[in-house]
Scaffold this motif. Structure first.
Motif, PDB file in Angstrom:
ATOM      1  N   ASN A  34      39.838  53.768  51.296  1.00  0.00           N
ATOM      2  CA  ASN A  34      38.490  53.540  51.199  1.00  0.00           C
ATOM      3  C   ASN A  34      38.562  53.265  49.324  1.00  0.00           C
ATOM      4  O   ASN A  34      37.902  52.164  48.965  1.00  0.00           O
ATOM      5  CB  ASN A  34      37.789  54.559  51.820  1.00  0.00           C
ATOM      6  CG  ASN A  34      37.731  55.225  52.577  1.00  0.00           C
ATOM      7  OD1 ASN A  34      38.041  54.263  53.708  1.00  0.00           O
ATOM      8  ND2 ASN A  34      37.204  56.248  52.841  1.00  0.00           N
ATOM      9  N   LEU A  35      38.962  54.049  48.561  1.00  0.00           N
ATOM     10  CA  LEU A  35      39.442  53.483  47.434  1.00  0.00           C
ATOM     11  C   LEU A  35      39.102  52.358  46.816  1.00  0.00           C
ATOM     12  O   LEU A  35      38.600  52.091  45.837  1.00  0.00           O
ATOM     13  CB  LEU A  35      40.373  54.686  46.375  1.00  0.00           C
ATOM     14  CG  LEU A  35      39.231  56.851  46.058  1.00  0.00           C
ATOM     15  CD1 LEU A  35      40.646  57.373  45.479  1.00  0.00           C
ATOM     16  CD2 LEU A  35      38.359  56.116  45.921  1.00  0.00           C
ATOM     17  N   GLN A  36      40.763  51.945  47.598  1.00  0.00           N
ATOM     18  CA  GLN A  36      40.422  50.816  47.344  1.00  0.00           C
ATOM     19  C   GLN A  36      40.051  49.781  47.184  1.00  0.00           C
ATOM     20  O   GLN A  36      39.291  48.723  46.408  1.00  0.00           O
ATOM     21  CB  GLN A  36      41.939  49.919  48.128  1.00  0.00           C
ATOM     22  CG  GLN A  36      42.239  48.822  47.354  1.00  0.00           C
ATOM     23  CD  GLN A  36      42.725  48.379  46.074  1.00  0.00           C
ATOM     24  OE1 GLN A  36      43.831  49.650  45.836  1.00  0.00           O
ATOM     25  NE2 GLN A  36      42.602  47.642  45.521  1.00  0.00           N
ATOM     26  N   GLN A  37      38.637  49.822  48.547  1.00  0.00           N
ATOM     27  CA  GLN A  37      37.529  48.746  48.884  1.00  0.00           C
ATOM     28  C   GLN A  37      36.585  49.175  47.992  1.00  0.00           C
ATOM     29  O   GLN A  37      35.809  48.457  47.517  1.00  0.00           O
ATOM     30  CB  GLN A  37      36.998  49.588  50.370  1.00  0.00           C
ATOM     31  CG  GLN A  37      38.195  48.941  50.650  1.00  0.00           C
ATOM     32  CD  GLN A  37      38.038  48.777  52.593  1.00  0.00           C
ATOM     33  OE1 GLN A  37      37.078  50.054  52.855  1.00  0.00           O
ATOM     34  NE2 GLN A  37      38.530  48.478  53.218  1.00  0.00           N
ATOM     35  N   LYS A  39      36.500  49.110  44.611  1.00  0.00           N
ATOM     36  CA  LYS A  39      36.664  48.707  43.541  1.00  0.00           C
ATOM     37  C   LYS A  39      36.407  47.170  43.458  1.00  0.00           C
ATOM     38  O   LYS A  39      35.691  46.747  42.798  1.00  0.00           O
ATOM     39  CB  LYS A  39      38.281  47.985  43.367  1.00  0.00           C
ATOM     40  CG  LYS A  39      39.334  49.839  42.523  1.00  0.00           C
ATOM     41  CD  LYS A  39      40.615  49.150  43.116  1.00  0.00           C
ATOM     42  CE  LYS A  39      41.444  48.438  41.762  1.00  0.00           C
ATOM     43  NZ  LYS A  39      42.189  47.998  42.529  1.00  0.00           N
ATOM     44  N   ASP A  40      35.771  46.867  44.535  1.00  0.00           N
ATOM     45  CA  ASP A  40      34.768  45.404  44.974  1.00  0.00           C
ATOM     46  C   ASP A  40      33.614  45.981  44.978  1.00  0.00           C
ATOM     47  O   ASP A  40      31.901  45.131  45.079  1.00  0.00           O
ATOM     48  CB  ASP A  40      35.100  44.865  46.277  1.00  0.00           C
ATOM     49  CG  ASP A  40      37.101  44.758  46.466  1.00  0.00           C
ATOM     50  OD1 ASP A  40      37.648  44.192  45.356  1.00  0.00           O
ATOM     51  OD2 ASP A  40      37.754  44.830  46.876  1.00  0.00           O
ATOM     52  N   LEU A  46      31.802  58.699  46.054  1.00  0.00           N
ATOM     53  CA  LEU A  46      31.832  60.085  47.303  1.00  0.00           C
ATOM     54  C   LEU A  46      31.393  58.608  48.130  1.00  0.00           C
ATOM     55  O   LEU A  46      32.118  59.152  49.241  1.00  0.00           O
ATOM     56  CB  LEU A  46      30.442  60.978  46.977  1.00  0.00           C
ATOM     57  CG  LEU A  46      29.782  61.470  48.231  1.00  0.00           C
ATOM     58  CD1 LEU A  46      31.137  62.619  48.725  1.00  0.00           C
ATOM     59  CD2 LEU A  46      28.645  62.365  47.889  1.00  0.00           C
ATOM     60  N   SER A  47      30.612  57.651  48.374  1.00  0.00           N
ATOM     61  CA  SER A  47      30.114  57.291  49.733  1.00  0.00           C
ATOM     62  C   SER A  47      31.550  56.375  49.910  1.00  0.00           C
ATOM     63  O   SER A  47      31.318  56.569  51.320  1.00  0.00           O
ATOM     64  CB  SER A  47      29.141  55.757  49.088  1.00  0.00           C
ATOM     65  OG  SER A  47      29.070  55.115  48.227  1.00  0.00           O
ATOM     66  N   ALA A  48      31.952  55.896  48.297  1.00  0.00           N
ATOM     67  CA  ALA A  48      33.432  55.203  48.691  1.00  0.00           C
ATOM     68  C   ALA A  48      34.283  55.441  50.004  1.00  0.00           C
ATOM     69  O   ALA A  48      34.533  55.850  51.037  1.00  0.00           O
ATOM     70  CB  ALA A  48      34.017  54.909  47.651  1.00  0.00           C
ATOM     71  N   LEU A  49      34.538  57.180  49.409  1.00  0.00           N
ATOM     72  CA  LEU A  49      35.413  58.144  49.650  1.00  0.00           C
ATOM     73  C   LEU A  49      35.019  58.587  51.759  1.00  0.00           C
ATOM     74  O   LEU A  49      36.177  58.820  52.425  1.00  0.00           O
ATOM     75  CB  LEU A  49      35.438  59.343  49.584  1.00  0.00           C
ATOM     76  CG  LEU A  49      36.193  59.503  48.316  1.00  0.00           C
ATOM     77  CD1 LEU A  49      35.857  61.074  47.022  1.00  0.00           C
ATOM     78  CD2 LEU A  49      37.863  59.043  48.101  1.00  0.00           C
ATOM     79  N   ILE A  50      33.391  58.461  51.543  1.00  0.00           N
ATOM     80  CA  ILE A  50      33.241  58.423  53.368  1.00  0.00           C
ATOM     81  C   ILE A  50      32.973  57.879  53.585  1.00  0.00           C
ATOM     82  O   ILE A  50      32.510  57.749  55.433  1.00  0.00           O
ATOM     83  CB  ILE A  50      32.460  59.992  53.166  1.00  0.00           C
ATOM     84  CG1 ILE A  50      30.666  59.752  52.550  1.00  0.00           C
ATOM     85  CG2 ILE A  50      32.712  61.619  52.447  1.00  0.00           C
ATOM     86  CD1 ILE A  50      29.986  60.805  52.846  1.00  0.00           C
ATOM     87  N   LYS A  51      33.345  57.094  53.677  1.00  0.00           N
ATOM     88  CA  LYS A  51      33.004  55.076  53.558  1.00  0.00           C
ATOM     89  C   LYS A  51      31.715  54.988  55.023  1.00  0.00           C
ATOM     90  O   LYS A  51      31.151  54.890  55.806  1.00  0.00           O
ATOM     91  CB  LYS A  51      33.742  55.023  54.909  1.00  0.00           C
ATOM     92  CG  LYS A  51      34.273  53.257  55.241  1.00  0.00           C
ATOM     93  CD  LYS A  51      35.225  53.067  55.864  1.00  0.00           C
ATOM     94  CE  LYS A  51      35.604  51.866  56.127  1.00  0.00           C
ATOM     95  NZ  LYS A  51      36.021  51.498  55.611  1.00  0.00           N
TER      96      LYS A  51
END
Length: 166
Positions: A34-37, A39-40, A46-51
């Motif tokens: 999720n953290l890798q995604q 970056k784009d 937070l929204s990336a971590l919980i997708k």
């Protein structure tokens, strides 16, 4: 915070992995993916971590979903109430932001969440709508449901319209 080097981070990972359970490793892998995604995108960590994923935006309504997994559980193995509140706040705030002119944004001034049942299943979906859109304040409401369509929570939010910082 101390200065982090690649070596110190790698050491932390190696120490963690030595005693990590299979579930710990799955969660860590999910976090890293999720953290890798992230970056784009321009979204928050937070929204990336919980997708968080926007599913639809039409007729002044917005729907965002999140998968349910152990990283968002509380000690009772149900979705933490703060995550449910974050989903509702983020969905309502994103909706308001999308409805405003490009030079404006909004911040939460009031959030009220009413919990109906525990968050369980494979995912939660939140649908938000605007009940009032003024020049200075926007009032919204949201419904959070589980993967069976069962109501988990309702929420109301008020957002102050502000100029975007340059």
């Amino acid at each position: 915070m101390e200065h982090l080097t690649n070596q110190s981070i790698q050491t932390q990972f190696e120490q963690y992995l030595q005693s990590a359970s299979d579930q710990d490793k799955e969660i860590l892998s999910s976090i890293l993916t999720n953290l890798q995604q992230k970056k784009d995108t321009s979204g928050s960590y937070l929204s990336a971590l919980i997708k968080m994923e926007t599913k639809s935006f039409a007729n002044k309504q917005l729907e965002i979903t999140i998968p349910i997994n152990p990283i968002i559980h509380n000690s009772l193995d149900i979705v933490h109430g703060g995550i449910t509140a974050t989903l509702a706040d983020s969905t309502m705030g994103t909706l308001v932001h999308r409805l405003l002119p490009e030079h404006q944004t909004a911040v939460t001034t009031n959030l009220s969440v009413q919990y109906i049942r525990p968050g369980k299943g494979s995912h939660l979906s939140c649908t938000a709508s605007v009940t009032h859109q003024g020049k200075q304040l926007c009032v919204t409401e949201a419904r959070v449901v589980d993967d069976r369509g069962k109501l988990v929570a309702t929420a109301n939010g008020t957002f102050m319209v502000i100029a975007k910082s340059k």
